[in-house]
Design a protein around this motif. Structure first.
Motif, mmCIF file in Angstrom:
data_model
loop_
_atom_site.group_PDB
_atom_site.id
_atom_site.type_symbol
_atom_site.label_atom_id
_atom_site.label_comp_id
_atom_site.label_asym_id
_atom_site.label_seq_id
_atom_site.Cartn_x
_atom_site.Cartn_y
_atom_site.Cartn_z
ATOM 1 N N ILE A 233 49.752 37.201 37.956
ATOM 2 C CA ILE A 233 51.242 37.851 38.341
ATOM 3 C C ILE A 233 51.889 37.826 37.025
ATOM 4 N N VAL A 234 52.206 39.073 36.576
ATOM 5 C CA VAL A 234 53.065 39.521 35.399
ATOM 6 C C VAL A 234 54.336 39.675 35.759
ATOM 7 N N CYS A 235 55.291 38.873 34.903
ATOM 8 C CA CYS A 235 56.609 39.097 35.271
ATOM 9 C C CYS A 235 57.678 39.603 34.309
ATOM 10 N N GLU A 236 56.825 40.572 33.158
ATOM 11 C CA GLU A 236 57.402 40.927 32.094
ATOM 12 C C GLU A 236 56.432 42.100 31.263
ATOM 13 N N ASP A 237 57.063 43.087 30.691
ATOM 14 C CA ASP A 237 56.375 44.092 30.325
ATOM 15 C C ASP A 237 56.752 43.989 28.616
ATOM 16 N N GLY A 238 55.763 43.364 28.070
ATOM 17 C CA GLY A 238 55.692 43.331 26.352
ATOM 18 C C GLY A 238 55.025 44.319 25.822
ATOM 19 N N GLU A 239 54.761 44.331 24.341
ATOM 20 C CA GLU A 239 54.118 45.468 23.851
ATOM 21 C C GLU A 239 52.685 45.208 24.122
ATOM 22 N N GLU A 240 51.905 44.109 24.064
ATOM 23 C CA GLU A 240 50.634 43.795 24.490
ATOM 24 C C GLU A 240 50.326 44.002 25.889
ATOM 25 N N GLU A 241 49.194 44.768 26.291
ATOM 26 C CA GLU A 241 48.788 44.946 27.625
ATOM 27 C C GLU A 241 47.592 44.197 28.080
ATOM 28 N N TYR A 242 47.379 43.920 29.132
ATOM 29 C CA TYR A 242 45.924 43.260 29.597
ATOM 30 C C TYR A 242 44.878 44.410 29.661
ATOM 31 N N ASP A 243 43.736 43.807 29.087
ATOM 32 C CA ASP A 243 42.601 44.811 28.953
ATOM 33 C C ASP A 243 41.626 44.127 30.051
ATOM 34 N N SER A 244 41.770 44.809 31.061
ATOM 35 C CA SER A 244 40.873 43.813 32.111
ATOM 36 C C SER A 244 39.214 44.267 32.050
ATOM 37 N N SER A 245 39.219 45.255 31.271
ATOM 38 C CA SER A 245 37.857 45.590 31.147
ATOM 39 C C SER A 245 36.932 44.486 30.297
ATOM 40 N N LYS A 246 37.523 43.712 29.665
ATOM 41 C CA LYS A 246 37.042 42.574 28.953
ATOM 42 C C LYS A 246 36.888 41.183 29.615
ATOM 43 N N PHE A 247 37.426 41.278 31.017
ATOM 44 C CA PHE A 247 37.078 40.049 31.823
ATOM 45 C C PHE A 247 36.656 40.898 33.191
ATOM 46 N N SER A 248 36.206 40.278 34.179
ATOM 47 C CA SER A 248 35.500 40.720 35.332
ATOM 48 C C SER A 248 36.618 41.237 36.052
ATOM 49 N N GLY A 249 36.956 42.494 36.109
ATOM 50 C CA GLY A 249 37.874 43.388 36.877
ATOM 51 C C GLY A 249 37.765 43.215 38.195
ATOM 52 N N LYS A 250 36.671 42.860 38.707
ATOM 53 C CA LYS A 250 36.444 42.439 40.195
ATOM 54 C C LYS A 250 36.802 41.165 40.839
ATOM 55 N N ASN A 251 37.226 40.397 40.029
ATOM 56 C CA ASN A 251 37.599 39.003 40.502
ATOM 57 C C ASN A 251 39.068 38.643 39.983
ATOM 58 N N VAL A 252 39.650 39.457 39.167
ATOM 59 C CA VAL A 252 41.051 39.224 38.739
ATOM 60 C C VAL A 252 41.891 40.440 39.060
ATOM 61 N N PHE A 253 42.858 39.986 39.989
ATOM 62 C CA PHE A 253 43.934 41.128 40.750
ATOM 63 C C PHE A 253 45.351 40.892 40.166
ATOM 64 N N ILE A 254 45.783 41.979 39.085
ATOM 65 C CA ILE A 254 46.968 41.886 38.608
ATOM 66 C C ILE A 254 47.943 42.556 39.436
ATOM 67 N N ARG A 255 49.139 41.613 39.610
ATOM 68 C CA ARG A 255 50.298 42.376 40.323
ATOM 69 C C ARG A 255 51.498 42.131 39.434
ATOM 70 N N THR A 256 52.366 43.177 39.492
ATOM 71 C CA THR A 256 53.753 42.884 38.739
ATOM 72 C C THR A 256 54.887 42.240 39.506
ATOM 73 N N VAL A 257 55.867 41.855 39.012
ATOM 74 C CA VAL A 257 57.242 41.633 39.315
ATOM 75 C C VAL A 257 58.127 41.828 38.254
ATOM 76 N N ASP A 258 59.093 42.872 38.757
ATOM 77 C CA ASP A 258 60.127 43.571 37.764
ATOM 78 C C ASP A 258 61.426 42.768 37.906
ATOM 79 N N ASN A 259 61.742 42.289 39.069
ATOM 80 C CA ASN A 259 63.021 41.817 39.442
ATOM 81 C C ASN A 259 62.807 40.320 39.809
#
Length: 313
Positions: free
Chosen positions: A38-64
């Motif tokens: 769960i990602v709660c802020e947008d910084g300059e650096e972004e996640y590169d899911s290709s470098k970890f198992s994309g099938k087992n990590v599910f990214i969700r964002t919260v803006d507020n």
């Protein structure tokens, strides 16, 4: 079965994303468990899911912050069938917002606070309440972007002014790390037959007592306290303590300890100032709903309020 939560806090560009990215790439941590990130802020650096198992990590964002609800978080967990949760928390949101809305079965296994050593003092100066909010429950504090010229003492003092429990690590720009070894002697002699707690030192005593209770079991202490009494208390019981300010006037709280006398003390009233001498006993007490410090009062006298009625660290 509890869902383990790994909580990463800190302000924007403090290094949280980089650390989480590297953690999820590490097979020692990510061995294939389904993970809700769960990602709660947008910084300059972004996640590169290709470098970890994309099938087992599910990214969700919260803006507020107001979107952080039990319903939303529970829904994401059910949707992804995740076995654990990793949260990159927004430094501008208070942790109460998360804890108050976290699903019942979610349990924080580890909480880490990240700070840029070059900007942290400025954050502390201008956003002290938010700094305290993140430091007070962090198990590990990481000051990154350190160099040989970094003055660690002010960083250490800010962290230790909030909590003695957290481990502190300094991360250098070359990737090396150093454990914090700065010692903080107590402002009183804990081995003295009677430990005298000066007026301005009650905050340190109260925090140290609650963080390392066993150390005080059987010790005799003497300090000035403002008392509180409640109708439901036994006739020989009151609460002795001081009002403590961690960062600002809005966070002043009464840091009290259960006290018991040998005879009735019904003549005492809430707001009375006493100079108490007591033996500390660490025991189960219904007021704590578990184990906590109890002051066995051996002597008390009425006294006047100190010059500074609110103590700080």
């Amino acid at each position: 079965m509890d869902i383990p939560v790994y909580l990463f806090t800190g302000f924007l560009e403090s290094g949280k994303t980089k650390f989480i990215q590297e953690t999820l790439e590490d097979e020692r941590f990510n061995a294939g468990e389904k993970t809700l990130l769960i990602v709660c802020e947008d910084g300059e650096e972004e996640y590169d899911s290709s470098k970890f198992s994309g099938k087992n990590v599910f990214i969700r964002t919260v803006d507020n912050a107001d979107d952080l609800t039990d319903e939303l978080l529970s829904g994401w967990l059910k949707e992804t069938r995740s076995e654990r949760v990793v949260i990159e928390y927004n430094g501008m949101w208070t942790l109460d917002k998360l804890y108050d809305n976290m699903p019942e079965k979610w349990s924080v296994y580890q909480e880490m606070f990240f700070a840029d050593s070059t900007t942290f003092e400025n954050y502390n100066l201008n956003m002290r309440s938010l700094v305290v909010d993140k430091l007070k429950s962090a198990e590990l504090v990481i000051f990154n972007r350190c160099t040989d010229q970094t003055d660690k003492m002010p960083l250490h003092k800010i962290a230790r002014g909030v909590s003695n429990r957290s481990a502190i690590v300094y991360e250098y720009t070359d990737g090396s790390t150093e454990q914090d070894t700065i010692e903080d002697p107590l402002p009183y002699d804990i081995e003295a037959p009677v430990i005298i707690i000066n007026d301005n030192d009650y905050g340190v005593f109260y925090r140290d007592l609650n963080e390392d209770m066993k150390k005080y079991h059987g010790k005799t202490v003497k300090f000035k306290a403002i008392i509180a009494r409640e109708k439901r208390m036994p006739d020989n019981c009151f609460i002795a303590g001081r009002h403590i300010m961690t960062c600002c006037a809005d966070d002043i709280q009464y840091g009290g300890i259960i006290a018991e006398t040998k005879s009735k003390c019904t003549q005492l009233n809430t707001g009375d100032w006493l100079y108490v001498t007591a033996t500390v006993s660490i025991e189960k007490h219904k007021a704590y709903r578990g184990v906590g410090p109890v002051l066995r009062i051996t002597e008390y006298t009425m006294t006047s309020a100190p010059e500074n009625q609110v103590v700080t660290f």
